[in-house]
Design a protein around this motif. Sequence first.
Motif, PDB file in Angstrom:
ATOM      1  N   ILE A  23       0.840  -1.205   0.000  1.00  6.08           N
ATOM      2  CA  ILE A  23       0.000   0.000   0.000  1.00  6.08           C
ATOM      3  C   ILE A  23       0.872   1.252   0.000  1.00  6.08           C
ATOM      4  O   ILE A  23       0.658   2.189  -0.782  1.00  6.08           O
ATOM      5  CB  ILE A  23      -0.961   0.006   1.191  1.00  6.08           C
ATOM      6  CG1 ILE A  23      -2.033  -1.076   1.018  1.00  6.08           C
ATOM      7  CG2 ILE A  23      -1.617   1.382   1.368  1.00  6.08           C
ATOM      8  CD1 ILE A  23      -2.912  -1.290   2.250  1.00  6.08           C
ATOM      9  N   VAL A  89      -4.922   4.970   6.303  1.00  6.04           N
ATOM     10  CA  VAL A  89      -5.075   3.538   6.058  1.00  6.04           C
ATOM     11  C   VAL A  89      -4.704   2.791   7.333  1.00  6.04           C
ATOM     12  O   VAL A  89      -3.539   2.794   7.749  1.00  6.04           O
ATOM     13  CB  VAL A  89      -4.203   3.041   4.894  1.00  6.04           C
ATOM     14  CG1 VAL A  89      -4.445   1.544   4.663  1.00  6.04           C
ATOM     15  CG2 VAL A  89      -4.493   3.827   3.623  1.00  6.04           C
ATOM     16  N   ASN A  91      -4.009  -0.494   8.849  1.00  5.02           N
ATOM     17  CA  ASN A  91      -3.636  -1.803   8.318  1.00  5.02           C
ATOM     18  C   ASN A  91      -3.152  -2.792   9.379  1.00  5.02           C
ATOM     19  O   ASN A  91      -3.237  -3.998   9.182  1.00  5.02           O
ATOM     20  CB  ASN A  91      -2.534  -1.612   7.258  1.00  5.02           C
ATOM     21  CG  ASN A  91      -1.904  -2.908   6.841  1.00  5.02           C
ATOM     22  OD1 ASN A  91      -2.534  -3.757   6.226  1.00  5.02           O
ATOM     23  ND2 ASN A  91      -0.636  -3.092   7.205  1.00  5.02           N
ATOM     24  N   VAL A 135      -9.440   4.245   4.923  1.00  5.03           N
ATOM     25  CA  VAL A 135      -9.530   2.851   4.482  1.00  5.03           C
ATOM     26  C   VAL A 135      -9.067   1.964   5.626  1.00  5.03           C
ATOM     27  O   VAL A 135      -7.967   2.155   6.159  1.00  5.03           O
ATOM     28  CB  VAL A 135      -8.672   2.580   3.231  1.00  5.03           C
ATOM     29  CG1 VAL A 135      -8.746   1.098   2.852  1.00  5.03           C
ATOM     30  CG2 VAL A 135      -9.120   3.442   2.062  1.00  5.03           C
ATOM     31  N   THR A 136      -9.899   1.013   6.012  1.00  8.12           N
ATOM     32  CA  THR A 136      -9.509   0.056   7.037  1.00  8.12           C
ATOM     33  C   THR A 136      -9.323  -1.313   6.387  1.00  8.12           C
ATOM     34  O   THR A 136     -10.075  -1.692   5.493  1.00  8.12           O
ATOM     35  CB  THR A 136     -10.565  -0.043   8.149  1.00  8.12           C
ATOM     36  OG1 THR A 136     -11.804  -0.523   7.600  1.00  8.12           O
ATOM     37  CG2 THR A 136     -10.814   1.321   8.784  1.00  8.12           C
ATOM     38  N   ILE A 137      -8.318  -2.032   6.841  1.00 13.56           N
ATOM     39  CA  ILE A 137      -8.044  -3.359   6.294  1.00 13.56           C
ATOM     40  C   ILE A 137      -8.663  -4.397   7.226  1.00 13.56           C
ATOM     41  O   ILE A 137      -8.181  -4.626   8.334  1.00 13.56           O
ATOM     42  CB  ILE A 137      -6.537  -3.612   6.120  1.00 13.56           C
ATOM     43  CG1 ILE A 137      -5.912  -2.488   5.268  1.00 13.56           C
ATOM     44  CG2 ILE A 137      -6.313  -4.974   5.476  1.00 13.56           C
ATOM     45  CD1 ILE A 137      -6.513  -2.317   3.888  1.00 13.56           C
ATOM     46  N   SER A 179     -13.774  -0.162   3.709  1.00 10.67           N
ATOM     47  CA  SER A 179     -12.895  -1.231   4.182  1.00 10.67           C
ATOM     48  C   SER A 179     -12.565  -2.182   3.039  1.00 10.67           C
ATOM     49  O   SER A 179     -13.314  -2.295   2.067  1.00 10.67           O
ATOM     50  CB  SER A 179     -13.529  -1.995   5.352  1.00 10.67           C
ATOM     51  OG  SER A 179     -14.811  -2.488   4.998  1.00 10.67           O
ATOM     52  N   VAL A 180     -11.445  -2.859   3.170  1.00 14.95           N
ATOM     53  CA  VAL A 180     -11.032  -3.914   2.247  1.00 14.95           C
ATOM     54  C   VAL A 180     -10.917  -5.200   3.048  1.00 14.95           C
ATOM     55  O   VAL A 180     -10.317  -5.215   4.123  1.00 14.95           O
ATOM     56  CB  VAL A 180      -9.676  -3.593   1.580  1.00 14.95           C
ATOM     57  CG1 VAL A 180      -9.218  -4.757   0.699  1.00 14.95           C
ATOM     58  CG2 VAL A 180      -9.772  -2.312   0.771  1.00 14.95           C
ATOM     59  N   ALA A 225      -7.086  -1.232  -2.030  1.00 16.71           N
ATOM     60  CA  ALA A 225      -7.048  -0.223  -0.966  1.00 16.71           C
ATOM     61  C   ALA A 225      -6.705   1.156  -1.514  1.00 16.71           C
ATOM     62  O   ALA A 225      -7.309   2.167  -1.125  1.00 16.71           O
ATOM     63  CB  ALA A 225      -6.033  -0.639   0.096  1.00 16.71           C
ATOM     64  N   ALA A 229      -8.919   4.609  -1.551  1.00 17.73           N
ATOM     65  CA  ALA A 229      -8.366   5.801  -0.893  1.00 17.73           C
ATOM     66  C   ALA A 229      -8.322   7.000  -1.812  1.00 17.73           C
ATOM     67  O   ALA A 229      -8.275   8.147  -1.354  1.00 17.73           O
ATOM     68  CB  ALA A 229      -6.953   5.500  -0.380  1.00 17.73           C
TER      69      ALA A 229
END
Length: 253
Positions: A23, A89, A91, A135-137, A179-180, A225, A229
């Motif tokens: 990322i 992000v 992660n 963005v949350t993983i 989210s991903v 991701a 974003a």
Amino acid sequence: MDLGLKGLKAVVTGGTKGIGRAIVETLAREGADVAFCARDAAGVASAEARVAALGVRCFGAALDIADAPALKAWVGEAAAALGGIDIVVANVSALSIGADEDSWRKGFEVDMMGCVRLVEAAMPSLATSAAASIVTISSVSGREVDFAAGPYGAFKAALIHYTQGLAFQLAGKGIRANSVSPGNTYFEGGVWNQIKDGNPDLYRTALALNPTGRMGTPQEMANAAVFLASPAASFVTGTNLVVDGALTRGVQL
């Protein structure tokens, strides 16, 4: 496609290995300035050199995400070093799959509160950005019961709920949140590399579950991701993007 990331400022937790590293480097290749953190100081220094070579500003730091004051301080330092924050992000994961209380505690402090504290610390900067994005993983383990049921799966599911709540609450302020959910992702030194060597039966079982016949790569997860974003996804908010090669069978409504 031009993702519109050139000149934007991003912060990424867990940015030196696997999905996080991919990322960070993808954001940098797209022209974004990037701040990232990880626990290993040597890994951070090496990653800083790689990212700086891509011609963008970068700011790496060694810290434990579970240390709330240190995380808050780092976000402030990152904003100062980059000149703001447009993208967050979250992660990092404790990868807690044990059933003991310590595993639950680690999962809560790192996966859940590490994300919440990161977002809260970055919110003053995001509020002034014209391209704010979170963005949350998460993980496919947050969608279905698998071998990681327990703290890992529970907190990954909670992250999806938390992120969709943010999307609804922040839409009027122009801040997106998505989210991903990666499927099994293989890379040297990663969890599935360790399982392949240490528990080959589990590895073969997991591999056989995926109709593609393989696991995903960090770059494939990073592509999803980074798109979410970016300003190219300007009307995408409140979604959970599953990237798993058709591993999961449930219909996401």
